[in-house]
Scaffold this motif. Structure first.
Motif, short mmCIF file in Angstrom:
data_model
loop_
_atom_site.label_atom_id
_atom_site.label_comp_id
_atom_site.label_asym_id
_atom_site.label_seq_id
_atom_site.Cartn_x
_atom_site.Cartn_y
_atom_site.Cartn_z
N LEU A 193 29.22 -14.93 -8.44
CA LEU A 193 27.86 -14.50 -8.76
C LEU A 193 26.96 -14.41 -7.53
CD1 LEU A 193 27.22 -16.56 -12.02
CD2 LEU A 193 28.00 -14.18 -11.81
N LEU A 194 27.45 -14.89 -6.40
CA LEU A 194 26.64 -14.89 -5.19
C LEU A 194 26.60 -13.48 -4.58
CD1 LEU A 194 27.89 -18.20 -3.53
CD2 LEU A 194 25.83 -17.86 -4.91
N ASP A 195 25.45 -13.13 -4.04
CA ASP A 195 25.26 -11.84 -3.40
C ASP A 195 24.35 -12.05 -2.19
OD1 ASP A 195 24.78 -9.27 -2.57
OD2 ASP A 195 23.85 -8.59 -4.43
N GLU A 196 24.95 -12.22 -1.02
CA GLU A 196 24.17 -12.54 0.16
C GLU A 196 23.32 -11.37 0.64
OE1 GLU A 196 26.07 -14.75 3.30
OE2 GLU A 196 27.66 -15.42 1.95
N THR A 197 23.49 -10.19 0.04
CA THR A 197 22.61 -9.08 0.39
C THR A 197 21.23 -9.24 -0.23
OG1 THR A 197 23.26 -7.66 -1.48
CG2 THR A 197 24.63 -7.56 0.52
N GLN A 198 21.11 -10.13 -1.23
CA GLN A 198 19.80 -10.42 -1.81
C GLN A 198 19.08 -11.46 -0.95
OE1 GLN A 198 19.35 -11.17 -6.02
NE2 GLN A 198 21.27 -10.14 -6.52
N ALA A 199 17.91 -11.12 -0.50
CA ALA A 199 17.15 -12.05 0.34
C ALA A 199 16.79 -13.33 -0.40
CB ALA A 199 15.89 -11.36 0.86
N SER A 200 16.80 -13.27 -1.73
CA SER A 200 16.44 -14.43 -2.55
C SER A 200 17.58 -15.43 -2.69
CB SER A 200 16.01 -13.96 -3.94
OG SER A 200 17.06 -13.21 -4.55
N GLN A 201 18.75 -15.12 -2.09
CA GLN A 201 19.90 -16.01 -2.20
C GLN A 201 20.34 -16.48 -0.81
OE1 GLN A 201 23.24 -14.69 -4.51
NE2 GLN A 201 21.98 -13.46 -5.89
N GLN A 202 20.68 -17.75 -0.72
CA GLN A 202 21.33 -18.26 0.46
C GLN A 202 22.84 -18.02 0.35
OE1 GLN A 202 20.18 -22.40 0.60
NE2 GLN A 202 18.45 -21.97 1.95
N GLY A 203 23.50 -17.92 1.49
CA GLY A 203 24.95 -17.83 1.50
C GLY A 203 25.58 -19.18 1.25
N ARG A 204 26.86 -19.15 0.86
CA ARG A 204 27.57 -20.38 0.53
C ARG A 204 27.58 -21.35 1.71
NH1 ARG A 204 32.66 -22.80 0.37
NH2 ARG A 204 33.15 -23.80 -1.64
N ALA A 205 27.87 -20.85 2.90
CA ALA A 205 27.93 -21.71 4.08
C ALA A 205 26.58 -22.35 4.36
CB ALA A 205 28.41 -20.92 5.29
N GLN A 206 25.52 -21.58 4.19
CA GLN A 206 24.18 -22.12 4.42
C GLN A 206 23.83 -23.20 3.40
OE1 GLN A 206 21.11 -19.12 4.34
NE2 GLN A 206 19.50 -20.54 5.03
N MET A 207 24.25 -23.00 2.16
CA MET A 207 23.96 -24.00 1.13
C MET A 207 24.72 -25.29 1.37
SD MET A 207 23.57 -21.97 -2.50
CE MET A 207 24.48 -20.45 -2.25
N LEU A 208 25.92 -25.20 1.96
CA LEU A 208 26.73 -26.39 2.19
C LEU A 208 26.43 -27.08 3.51
CD1 LEU A 208 30.19 -25.13 0.87
CD2 LEU A 208 28.65 -26.76 -0.24
N GLU A 209 25.72 -26.41 4.40
CA GLU A 209 25.41 -26.99 5.71
C GLU A 209 24.53 -28.24 5.54
OE1 GLU A 209 23.48 -25.62 10.01
OE2 GLU A 209 23.36 -24.31 8.26
N ASP A 210 24.92 -29.34 6.17
CA ASP A 210 24.18 -30.61 6.08
C ASP A 210 23.95 -31.03 4.63
OD1 ASP A 210 23.96 -30.79 8.89
OD2 ASP A 210 22.15 -29.55 8.88
#
Length: 235
Positions: A193-210
């Motif tokens: 369901l993730l779509d990193e082309t949407q500015a309203s969504q973070q990417g998976r790697a960014q969400m898991l960072e720290d």
């Protein structure tokens, strides 16, 4: 049955950190799956505190149990029962109070920055929070503010992130209950369901960072909400 009731709507939308807080406080609680009919025979006069968790469905979906849950929420509002709603739970409370819930033109996902509304800075639900903080988000619907509610906070992608109605009801759009395990579960089972082309969504790697640090900070946000909710029920 216990005096603390938690309503859930999917196995992957568990009480999360709320359960940790209650266990730590040695407070027993009952968890019911509303979508599986477990609210049908429940005594609505029993709970002294109610928490409503999230779910993948919309308040506007034609499911009979959604109307049943909204009726139960209205009953608890009339009984002045302290309630806190998470994402779908916040939308259900908003609908029960007469507000509309509608689809957004995008999906808000990730660790989003929230800011207190200036007029709500002194609201006791926000007393533990700085002016800006982050809450984990995953939603495509949003609620309007019910008549008589106080808007508490907003994010860049969703202006209505929380409201207080009276002194005992808190509706939230985000997910303060998240744990590391829940974040990882959602990003595994729902990655399609993730779509990193949407500015309203973070990417998976960014969400898991720290992630541990992000969850620790989120736990502090959540615990302020939960401690007030419990204090209202068991003062």
């Amino acid at each position: 049955m216990t005096d603390i009731l938690i309503l859930t709507h999917a196995d992957f939308c568990s009480p999360g950190h709320l359960g940790v807080v209650l266990d730590r406080a040695q407070r027993e609680f009952t968890v019911l799956r509303v979508d599986q009919g477990e609210l049908d025979d429940y005594d609505l006069d029993r709970p002294k505190a109610v928490a409503i968790m999230g779910g993948p469905m919309s308040v506007n979906d034609p499911m009979p149990w959604i109307g049943q849950e909204i009726d139960a929420i209205r009953y608890w509002v009339d009984r002045d029962v302290p309630m806190i709603g998470h994402c779908l739970g916040g939308q259900l409370i908003a609908r029960a109070l007469g507000a509309s819930v509608h689809r957004m033109p995008y999906t808000e996902i990730g660790w989003q920055p929230l800011a207190k509304r200036a007029q709500a800075a002194d609201n006791p639900w926000l007393a533990h929070l700085p002016q800006e903080f982050a809450i984990y988000q995953w939603h495509s619907d949003t609620f309007e503010l019910p008549e008589g509610a106080e808007g508490l906070m907003g994010s860049p992608w969703c202006p209505n992130q929380g409201f207080a109605w009276g002194d005992k009801v808190l509706g939230l759009q985000g997910h303060p209950e998240m744990t590391e395990d829940l974040v990882r579960l959602w990003l595994t089972d729902w990655a399609h369901l993730l779509d990193e082309t949407q500015a309203s969504q973070q990417g998976r790697a960014q969400m898991l960072e720290d992630l541990p640090a992000k969850v620790t900070a989120l736990n502090q946000v959540a615990e302020g909400f939960y401690q007030r909710w419990l204090s209202l029920a068991f003062a």
